[in-house]
Enzyme design. Structure first.
Site, PDB file in Angstrom:
ATOM      1  N   GLU A 274       0.873  -1.170   0.000  1.00 50.89           N
ATOM      2  CA  GLU A 274       0.000   0.000   0.000  1.00 50.89           C
ATOM      3  C   GLU A 274       0.906   1.214   0.000  1.00 50.89           C
ATOM      4  OE1 GLU A 274      -2.259  -0.651   3.535  1.00 50.89           O
ATOM      5  OE2 GLU A 274      -3.448  -2.243   2.622  1.00 50.89           O
TER       6      GLU A 274
ATOM      7  N   GLU B 159       6.772  10.655  -0.136  1.00 53.87           N
ATOM      8  CA  GLU B 159       6.924  12.081   0.149  1.00 53.87           C
ATOM      9  C   GLU B 159       8.397  12.417   0.384  1.00 53.87           C
ATOM     10  OE1 GLU B 159       5.264  15.579   3.095  1.00 53.87           O
ATOM     11  OE2 GLU B 159       5.525  13.572   3.917  1.00 53.87           O
TER      12      GLU B 159
ATOM     13  N   GLU C  59      -7.016  29.192   2.998  1.00 57.13           N
ATOM     14  CA  GLU C  59      -8.293  29.489   3.656  1.00 57.13           C
ATOM     15  C   GLU C  59      -8.687  28.455   4.706  1.00 57.13           C
ATOM     16  OE1 GLU C  59     -11.573  27.679   0.571  1.00 57.13           O
ATOM     17  OE2 GLU C  59     -10.927  29.750   0.272  1.00 57.13           O
TER      18      GLU C  59
END
Length: 184
Positions: free
Chosen positions: A38, A119, A140
């Site tokens: 995974e 990553e 935001e």
């Protein structure tokens, strides 16, 4: 194929989101058997060790939903598609803290969790900081408090588990080591 390499036989895309995607790969192991992996795919990120003229580290305090708590971190953020890491580092520093830097240098790049994610974080050191007149312009859906701490205060935050992520702990230990070498 080297003696440890796993050959991908099949890839199934499970999820594709705003920040990450998840895929399951069927792989052939070095011994000829098969297994599943995974894997989280991530576009990469930057993190910035920002040190002001007083020698304090500029950090952000932010709630992290995955941890269900607030932690203190160095400014960081995800690379946009096609964005150069150095450009992203300058942008993230300004967006999260309201500081611009006179100098920014690449320090190192590292994988955060190579057992299940690709990553890659590019770590920079920013100096010559200057606070912009207008406040930081975070995304935001991002809310942060800017904090400035000494290396000693940061070490205490690590002990208190208020600094609790690898990139920030690495940054603090880098500055601690650098300070120790300069005082030799």
């Amino acid at each position: 194929m080297n003696s440890l390499e796993e050959k991908t036989l099949r890839t199934e895309n499970i999820f594709s989101g705003k920040v990450i995607s998840l895929q399951v790969e069927e792989v052939e192991l070095p011994n000829g058997k098969t297994s599943k992996r995974e894997i989280i795919k991530h576009p990469g990120a930057v993190a910035v060790i920002a040190v002001n003229d007083e020698g304090k580290i500029v950090m952000v305090e932010q709630y992290r939903k995955a941890l269900e708590r607030t932690i203190v971190e160095i400014p960081a953020g995800k690379l946009e598609k096609g964005e150069q890491p150095k450009v992203c580092a300058v942008r993230e520093l300004e967006e999260e803290t309201g500081y611009v830097c006179g100098k920014i240098e690449w320090l190192i790049s590292f994988y955060t969790s190579p057992g299940f994610a690709d990553e890659l974080v590019h770590l920079y050191v920013a100096t010559g900081l200057e606070k912009k007149e207008d406040a930081a312009q975070t995304d935001e859906d991002e809310f942060v408090n800017v904090v400035e701490v000494t290396v000693e205060e940061a070490l205490n935050l690590i002990r208190e588990q208020k600094i609790y992520d690898a990139k920030t702990a690495y940054a603090v230990q880098y500055l601690q080591m650098k300070k120790a070498l300069e005082n030799k």
